[in-house]
Structure formats: C-alpha cells, structure tokens
Design a protein around this motif. Structure first.
Motif, mmCIF file in Angstrom:
data_model
loop_
_atom_site.group_PDB
_atom_site.id
_atom_site.type_symbol
_atom_site.label_atom_id
_atom_site.label_comp_id
_atom_site.label_asym_id
_atom_site.label_seq_id
_atom_site.Cartn_x
_atom_site.Cartn_y
_atom_site.Cartn_z
ATOM 1 N N LEU A 67 1.038 -1.054 -0.246
ATOM 2 C CA LEU A 67 0.070 0.104 0.109
ATOM 3 C C LEU A 67 0.656 1.553 -0.200
ATOM 4 C CD1 LEU A 67 -3.209 -1.328 2.744
ATOM 5 C CD2 LEU A 67 -2.546 -1.274 -0.299
ATOM 6 N N SER A 68 0.749 2.425 -0.308
ATOM 7 C CA SER A 68 0.994 3.360 -0.826
ATOM 8 C C SER A 68 1.296 4.281 1.194
ATOM 9 C CB SER A 68 0.021 5.170 -1.856
ATOM 10 O OG SER A 68 0.344 5.908 -1.718
ATOM 11 N N PRO A 69 2.273 5.311 1.295
ATOM 12 C CA PRO A 69 2.390 5.203 2.241
ATOM 13 C C PRO A 69 1.793 6.775 2.619
ATOM 14 C CG PRO A 69 5.366 5.246 1.576
ATOM 15 C CD PRO A 69 3.517 4.121 0.228
ATOM 16 N N ALA A 70 1.728 7.064 1.020
ATOM 17 C CA ALA A 70 0.149 7.992 1.562
ATOM 18 C C ALA A 70 -1.100 7.601 1.731
ATOM 19 C CB ALA A 70 0.914 9.016 0.104
ATOM 20 N N PHE A 71 -1.666 7.170 0.783
ATOM 21 C CA PHE A 71 -2.464 6.488 1.270
ATOM 22 C C PHE A 71 -3.016 5.724 2.721
ATOM 23 C CE2 PHE A 71 -5.507 2.713 1.440
ATOM 24 C CZ PHE A 71 -6.665 3.203 1.118
ATOM 25 N N VAL A 72 -1.868 5.057 3.191
ATOM 26 C CA VAL A 72 -2.153 5.673 4.715
ATOM 27 C C VAL A 72 -1.645 5.829 5.166
ATOM 28 C CG1 VAL A 72 -0.867 3.818 6.402
ATOM 29 C CG2 VAL A 72 -1.078 1.897 4.061
ATOM 30 N N GLN A 73 -0.903 6.944 5.247
ATOM 31 C CA GLN A 73 -1.550 7.970 6.212
ATOM 32 C C GLN A 73 -2.796 8.472 6.668
ATOM 33 O OE1 GLN A 73 1.896 10.433 6.116
ATOM 34 N NE2 GLN A 73 1.394 12.395 7.554
ATOM 35 N N THR A 74 -3.205 8.873 4.945
ATOM 36 C CA THR A 74 -4.423 10.025 4.779
ATOM 37 C C THR A 74 -5.931 9.453 5.579
ATOM 38 O OG1 THR A 74 -3.582 10.701 2.576
ATOM 39 C CG2 THR A 74 -5.847 10.870 3.119
ATOM 40 N N LEU A 75 -5.286 8.229 5.554
ATOM 41 C CA LEU A 75 -6.963 7.326 5.726
ATOM 42 C C LEU A 75 -6.452 6.809 7.427
ATOM 43 C CD1 LEU A 75 -8.781 4.327 5.946
ATOM 44 C CD2 LEU A 75 -6.810 2.982 5.393
#
Length: 99
Positions: A67-75
């Motif tokens: 998974l994308s770090p940016a996606f996980v952080q935003t989530l």
C-alpha cells in the motif's frame, strides 16, 4: 474477461468491504472503551506521541502489504479524527451529565 469473472471479482471486493467495515466498528468499540478510561482517569483525549507512533507503524505495515504510504497516512489521519470525535463525545456527555 468474462462477466462471470467480473462478478466474482466484485463479490470479493464486497466481502473485503464488509470485513473492513466490521473492523472499523470493532475499532470504534475499543476507542469508546479507551475514552471511558481516559475520562475516569483524567487523561487527555489527544495523545500526539501515540498517534505519531501508530501512523508510522501502520505506514510500515502498509508498505509491507503493497500500500502507498500516502494512502495509509491519509486513511489513518481520517480514522484518528473520527476517534477523537468519538472520544470527545464520551467525555463531553459525562461532563454534561455531571452538571
């Protein structure tokens, strides 16, 4: 791709979505229990160091799962916002009840 395989893939997504929602509901129940503990012991709802450690851990786990770090952080930022709102609801309802 046949429509049968598309339907099967969509069914798998639907199952994954249900599991995700069930996991979020279980997480919320834990958040509400934590809010009660924090309320009883006078602990602040917002714990920035805990959140930073949590996000960093989830980003690392997400990376290992592709998974994308940016996606996980935003989530997890959004999940945390909701957790804060839920915890404040518990703390504020108790304060209103005691007045």
């Amino acid at each position: 791709m046949s429509t049968d395989s598309l339907a099967e893939l969509r069914r798998r997504i639907d199952e994954a979505d249900l599991a995700l929602l069930e996991a979020l509901a279980a997480r919320r129940r834990a958040v509400l229990a934590i809010a009660d503990v924090k309320r009883r012991h006078g602990i602040a709802v917002i714990q920035p160091d805990r959140f930073l450690a949590l996000v960093n851990d989830r980003i690392a786990t997400g990376l290992s799962l592709g998974l994308s770090p940016a996606f996980v952080q935003t989530l997890f930022e959004r999940i945390h916002e909701q957790a804060i709102a839920d915890q404040l609801g518990v703390v504020c309802s108790e304060e209103r009840a005691s007045k």
